[in-house]
Design an enzyme around this catalytic site. Structure first.
Site, PDB file in Angstrom:
ATOM      1  N   PHE A 104       0.854  -1.190   0.000  1.00  0.00           N
ATOM      2  CA  PHE A 104       0.000   0.000   0.000  1.00  0.00           C
ATOM      3  C   PHE A 104       0.887   1.237   0.000  1.00  0.00           C
ATOM      4  CE2 PHE A 104      -2.394   3.507   1.802  1.00  0.00           C
ATOM      5  CZ  PHE A 104      -3.530   3.475   1.011  1.00  0.00           C
ATOM      6  N   ASP A 110       9.227   2.302   1.722  1.00  0.00           N
ATOM      7  CA  ASP A 110       8.079   3.063   2.188  1.00  0.00           C
ATOM      8  C   ASP A 110       7.906   2.737   3.670  1.00  0.00           C
ATOM      9  OD1 ASP A 110       5.594   3.966   2.963  1.00  0.00           O
ATOM     10  OD2 ASP A 110       4.559   3.355   1.125  1.00  0.00           O
ATOM     11  N   LYS A 166       2.658   9.530   8.360  1.00  0.00           N
ATOM     12  CA  LYS A 166       1.883   9.121   9.542  1.00  0.00           C
ATOM     13  C   LYS A 166       2.355   9.691  10.890  1.00  0.00           C
ATOM     14  CE  LYS A 166      -0.954   5.502   7.773  1.00  0.00           C
ATOM     15  NZ  LYS A 166      -0.643   4.940   6.462  1.00  0.00           N
TER      16      LYS A 166
HETATM   17  C1  LIG Z   1      -0.870   5.236   5.037  1.00  0.00           C
HETATM   18  C2  LIG Z   1       0.180   4.823   4.076  1.00  0.00           C
HETATM   19  C3  LIG Z   1       0.465   5.577   2.921  1.00  0.00           C
HETATM   20  C4  LIG Z   1      -0.367   6.761   2.505  1.00  0.00           C
HETATM   21  O1  LIG Z   1      -0.311   7.810   3.421  1.00  0.00           O
HETATM   22  P1  LIG Z   1      -1.348   9.038   3.288  1.00  0.00           P
HETATM   23  O2  LIG Z   1      -0.840  10.017   4.308  1.00  0.00           O
HETATM   24  O3  LIG Z   1      -2.702   8.509   3.587  1.00  0.00           O
HETATM   25  O4  LIG Z   1      -1.243   9.560   1.905  1.00  0.00           O
HETATM   26  C5  LIG Z   1       1.526   5.185   2.144  1.00  0.00           C
HETATM   27  N1  LIG Z   1       2.258   4.116   2.451  1.00  0.00           N
HETATM   28  C6  LIG Z   1       2.009   3.353   3.543  1.00  0.00           C
HETATM   29  C7  LIG Z   1       2.881   2.186   3.845  1.00  0.00           C
HETATM   30  C8  LIG Z   1       0.947   3.674   4.375  1.00  0.00           C
HETATM   31  O5  LIG Z   1       0.659   2.901   5.433  1.00  0.00           O
END
Ligand SMILES: *Cc1c(COP(=O)(O)O)cnc(C)c1O
Length: 399
Positions: free
Chosen positions: A138, A223, A252
């Site tokens: 994700f 990520d 986050k």
């Molecule tokens: C939540 C998340 C995102 C996206 O973050 P947003 O602030 O909602 O755009 C990207 N990568 C990972 C691994 C995430 O958990």
């Protein structure tokens, strides 16, 4: 307004992009959250791994209040002290050398995708642009980020998707080896997949990915939007593995609840961006960076990482004991306080039962209960949560 009025107003005027639960949180403190009816909850969702220091941490509140009264926003046309200091802190505690600031995880990944393409084109020519990502990953909700996300459910209905992405099964080194081609410029992975069901990368896998990247001239992007910034018990999740990425994306937990994202890169890679190549109006503004500085200083120097590792180990042990009691609990996995419990049945019912008993958790991938409590929780908080969870699982199992 009361709970019903707020829900009615929201349903009438806010776009229906979320399947919401009938709960209206109005106040938070540490791991506790209170709803509009005055009911208290133990919050093991934490705004999805955002409130890692708990709700309204005093250091973050103070930093935001003081900075808001002095200077909220200026353009990146000028130098910003808080931005420079936050960049320094992130660089000092990572393998990277420079930071770019934005406002969310998706934007951080957009920035990483752009930087990887720019770097590869400058260095190897126009045909190097493809990025390989993992199934069940994700990476966010912008068009490039849903395309990077290896899950069709986030992409359907939004075609045509931007070209240049390819997917491989997670933790499968041979599949990655086969997927690399002359157009590949980077590999992008979460060391621990969050939304995809709390899947932890195997140490041999990440080491092998690094080796393949080095052999083929590919950048490695981690990520760490969800698994980073203390969530796994280390400041960054890759630090468990002894494998260094070239680019790291963060968001986050970075602002202690305040919106801010960042993309970090090694010097040689970062140098591919020249002035004008990438920008964000709000990115790195004084207020967001003051919040980030306070949150990261507390995370690094407030005993938070040690607490996360210790209480995370305790929590995982308790979850494993539960798994031993119920045959339909298939697996417990995760690192630090990013934990998942896979069930043989849908998890929404268990999460709802927990909520009725005052514990907030959520469910990913239909059947994985995910636990992302604040990193400052105690063993007593865990005992209470596990007691509630035990009851909820028992009831669902009896049905
Ligand atoms: C939540 C998340 C995102 C996206 O973050 P947003 O602030 O909602 O755009 C990207 N990568 C990972 C691994 C995430 O958990």
């Amino acid at each position: 307004m009361n709970t019903e009025e707020i829900i009615k107003l929201s349903d009438q005027y806010v776009m229906h992009t979320y399947g919401r639960i009938d709960l209206v949180p109005v106040r938070g403190e540490g791991a506790r959250l209170w709803d509009a009816g005055g009911r208290e909850y133990l919050d093991f969702v934490s705004g999805i791994a955002v409130n890692s220091l708990g709700h309204c941490h005093p250091a973050v509140v103070r930093a935001v209040q003081e900075q808001a009264a002095r200077l909220i926003h200026v353009s990146n046309l000028y130098y910003i002290e808080q931005q420079a200091r936050l960049a320094e802190l992130l660089v000092q505690h990572s393998c990277c050398d420079r930071a770019f600031f934005c406002n969310s995880g998706a934007e951080a990944n957009e920035s990483a995708i752009k930087l990887a393409r720019k770097y590869a084109k400058k260095r190897y020519g126009p045909e190097k642009f493809e990025i390989i990502t993992a199934e069940q990953s994700f990476h966010g909700r912008t068009l490039a980020a849903i395309t990077a996300t290896g899950q069709p459910k986030y992409q359907q209905g939004f075609e045509p998707l931007p070209p240049g992405f390819k997917y491989v099964p997670f933790n499968d080194l041979d599949a990655l080896r086969r997927a690399i081609g002359p157009n590949t410029c980077a590999v992008m992975l979460e060391p621990v997949q969050g939304e995809g069901g709390v899947n932890v990368a195997a140490p041999e896998y990440l080491a092998g990915v690094r080796e393949l990247c080095d052999q083929n001239g590919l950048l490695l992007i981690f990520d760490e939007v969800q698994c980073g910034l203390g969530r796994t018990g280390r400041f960054l999740a890759y630090q468990h593995y002894g494998v260094e990425p070239d680019i790291i994306t963060l968001a986050k937990a970075l602002g202690g609840g305040f919106p801010i994202g960042a993309m970090l890169a090694k010097e040689e890679v970062a140098a591919a961006f020249a002035p004008g190549d990438h920008a964000s109006t709000f990115g790195g503004n004084p207020l967001a960076c003051a919040a980030g500085l306070a949150a990261m200083q507390e995370t690094l120097h407030g005993g938070v990482l040690e607490n996360c590792a210790r209480v995370g180990g305790y929590f995982k042990q308790k979850l494993l004991e539960l798994a031993g009691k119920y045959s339909f609990v298939k697996e417990v996995r995760g690192l630090g306080l990013l934990l998942g419990m896979e069930l043989a049945v849908p998890g929404a019912g268990v999460a709802a039962r927990c909520r009725e008993q005052g514990l907030l958790i959520n469910c990913v991938n239909n059947n994985v209960l995910r636990f992302t409590p604040p990193l400052v929780i105690t063993e007593q908080d865990v005992d209470r949560a596990v007691g509630i969870l035990d009851n909820a699982i028992k009831v669902v199992g009896d049905q």
